[in-house]
Design a protein around this motif. Structure first.
Motif, PDB file in Angstrom:
ATOM      1  N   THR A  83       0.864  -1.172   0.000  1.00 50.90           N
ATOM      2  CA  THR A  83       0.000   0.000   0.000  1.00 50.90           C
ATOM      3  C   THR A  83       0.902   1.224   0.000  1.00 50.90           C
ATOM      4  OG1 THR A  83      -1.647  -1.201   1.298  1.00 50.90           O
ATOM      5  CG2 THR A  83      -1.871   1.185   1.200  1.00 50.90           C
ATOM      6  N   VAL A  84       0.631   2.141  -0.914  1.00 48.85           N
ATOM      7  CA  VAL A  84       1.402   3.375  -1.014  1.00 48.85           C
ATOM      8  C   VAL A  84       0.450   4.522  -0.695  1.00 48.85           C
ATOM      9  CG1 VAL A  84       2.864   4.822  -2.483  1.00 48.85           C
ATOM     10  CG2 VAL A  84       2.804   2.340  -2.844  1.00 48.85           C
ATOM     11  N   GLN A  93      -2.665   3.927  -3.087  1.00 50.36           N
ATOM     12  CA  GLN A  93      -2.611   2.855  -4.075  1.00 50.36           C
ATOM     13  C   GLN A  93      -2.332   1.532  -3.374  1.00 50.36           C
ATOM     14  OE1 GLN A  93       0.564   4.541  -6.553  1.00 50.36           O
ATOM     15  NE2 GLN A  93      -0.938   4.742  -8.184  1.00 50.36           N
ATOM     16  N   VAL A  95      -1.322  -2.713  -4.316  1.00 47.17           N
ATOM     17  CA  VAL A  95      -0.976  -3.762  -5.272  1.00 47.17           C
ATOM     18  C   VAL A  95      -0.789  -5.059  -4.483  1.00 47.17           C
ATOM     19  CG1 VAL A  95       1.500  -3.244  -5.262  1.00 47.17           C
ATOM     20  CG2 VAL A  95       0.525  -4.417  -7.203  1.00 47.17           C
ATOM     21  N   ALA A 105      -4.435  -4.415  -8.574  1.00 50.68           N
ATOM     22  CA  ALA A 105      -3.995  -3.050  -8.309  1.00 50.68           C
ATOM     23  C   ALA A 105      -5.223  -2.170  -8.150  1.00 50.68           C
ATOM     24  CB  ALA A 105      -3.128  -2.542  -9.463  1.00 50.68           C
ATOM     25  N   GLU A 107      -6.343   2.068  -7.201  1.00 51.17           N
ATOM     26  CA  GLU A 107      -6.033   3.435  -6.820  1.00 51.17           C
ATOM     27  C   GLU A 107      -7.339   4.105  -6.462  1.00 51.17           C
ATOM     28  OE1 GLU A 107      -3.991   7.589  -8.309  1.00 51.17           O
ATOM     29  OE2 GLU A 107      -3.721   5.802  -9.504  1.00 51.17           O
ATOM     30  N   TYR A 151       5.179   3.448   2.348  1.00 47.52           N
ATOM     31  CA  TYR A 151       4.973   2.121   1.782  1.00 47.52           C
ATOM     32  C   TYR A 151       4.742   1.146   2.933  1.00 47.52           C
ATOM     33  CZ  TYR A 151       7.133   4.269  -2.301  1.00 47.52           C
ATOM     34  OH  TYR A 151       7.424   5.096  -3.359  1.00 47.52           O
ATOM     35  N   SER A 179       6.301  -1.570  -8.073  1.00 46.08           N
ATOM     36  CA  SER A 179       5.813  -0.259  -8.486  1.00 46.08           C
ATOM     37  C   SER A 179       5.258  -0.188  -9.901  1.00 46.08           C
ATOM     38  CB  SER A 179       6.907   0.796  -8.283  1.00 46.08           C
ATOM     39  OG  SER A 179       7.142   0.977  -6.895  1.00 46.08           O
ATOM     40  N   TRP A 181       3.415  -2.141 -11.308  1.00 46.71           N
ATOM     41  CA  TRP A 181       2.081  -2.731 -11.303  1.00 46.71           C
ATOM     42  C   TRP A 181       1.048  -1.806 -10.691  1.00 46.71           C
ATOM     43  CZ3 TRP A 181       1.604  -6.904 -14.175  1.00 46.71           C
ATOM     44  CH2 TRP A 181       2.759  -7.622 -14.482  1.00 46.71           C
ATOM     45  N   LEU A 182       1.488  -0.706 -10.067  1.00 47.29           N
ATOM     46  CA  LEU A 182       0.546   0.250  -9.503  1.00 47.29           C
ATOM     47  C   LEU A 182      -0.254   0.896 -10.625  1.00 47.29           C
ATOM     48  CD1 LEU A 182       2.894   1.953  -6.906  1.00 47.29           C
ATOM     49  CD2 LEU A 182       0.974   0.439  -6.396  1.00 47.29           C
ATOM     50  N   SER A 183      -1.462   1.284 -10.302  1.00 46.48           N
ATOM     51  CA  SER A 183      -2.321   1.944 -11.291  1.00 46.48           C
ATOM     52  C   SER A 183      -1.649   3.201 -11.773  1.00 46.48           C
ATOM     53  CB  SER A 183      -3.678   2.285 -10.668  1.00 46.48           C
ATOM     54  OG  SER A 183      -4.338   1.128 -10.256  1.00 46.48           O
ATOM     55  N   LYS A 184      -1.744   3.438 -13.068  1.00 50.15           N
ATOM     56  CA  LYS A 184      -1.195   4.649 -13.677  1.00 50.15           C
ATOM     57  C   LYS A 184      -2.359   5.553 -14.049  1.00 50.15           C
ATOM     58  CE  LYS A 184       3.041   2.972 -14.036  1.00 50.15           C
ATOM     59  NZ  LYS A 184       3.588   2.662 -12.778  1.00 50.15           N
TER      60      LYS A 184
END
Length: 185
Positions: A83-84, A93, A95, A105, A107, A151, A179, A181-184
């Protein structure tokens, strides 16, 4: 004197750190529980970009011997979740790498399920099997820093919280590999 936002952020960081030290899970708080199968309604499936070259072949130069991939006990097994949160923009975010090679993933509640290639899945599992991760402290935060990303990783029965202000190469390699794989947005 601290403003309300700074006090609220300090309370959140303190509480999260305390929960992490006590071994409590962040699952179920905030984001919806990830689906167990990619066919769940409302979930999109797409290919993620390959892992950065910087993580390929760089598994734990400080640990004796080569790390081996962590074992998979089943398709629904959560191998790692990250979790970010934080930052100036208020990032949130999530993942999760599952035992079937899927990556969930999210966000701010917008989920997506992607699939790793066999090589990516093996690399992520090998990073998780790095013996140097056992030496990473559970809590590494620069409490004097502002607007840093935080993180929270859960793996191998542990919860680790960091803002990446410390020198933890094994943990940094794992974060760097997750990272992409995190939503963009």
């Amino acid at each position: 004197m601290l403003g309300r936002g700074a006090v609220a952020a300090a309370v959140v960081v303190f509480t999260a750190g305390l929960l992490g030290l006590l071994g409590c899970s962040f699952e179920g708080g905030g984001a919806a529980e990830p689906p167990t199968a990619p066919s769940t309604g409302g979930v999109t499936t797409s290919a993620a970009s390959p892992l950065p070259n910087s993580t390929t072949g760089s598994a734990s130069p400080s640990a004796p011997g080569s790390p081996s991939p962590v074992p998979v006990t089943g398709p629904d097994q959560k191998l790692v979740s990250m979790t970010v949160t934080g930052g100036f923009a208020g990032v949130h975010q999530l993942v999760i790498l599952r035992g079937d090679g899927t990556v969930y993933a999210s966000e701010k509640g917008q989920p997506a399920v992607r699939h790793t290639s066999a090589a990516q899945f093996t690399e992520l599992r090998t990073l998780l099997g790095d013996p140097a991760l056992a030496d990473v402290p559970d809590f590494t935060m620069d409490m004097g820093a502002a607007d840093m990303l935080q993180y929270t990783l859960q793996f191998n029965g542990r919860t680790v919280m960091t803002d990446r202000s410390g020198d933890e190469p094994a943990l940094d390699r794992l974060i760097d590999a997750l990272s992409p794989w995190l939503s963009k947005k």
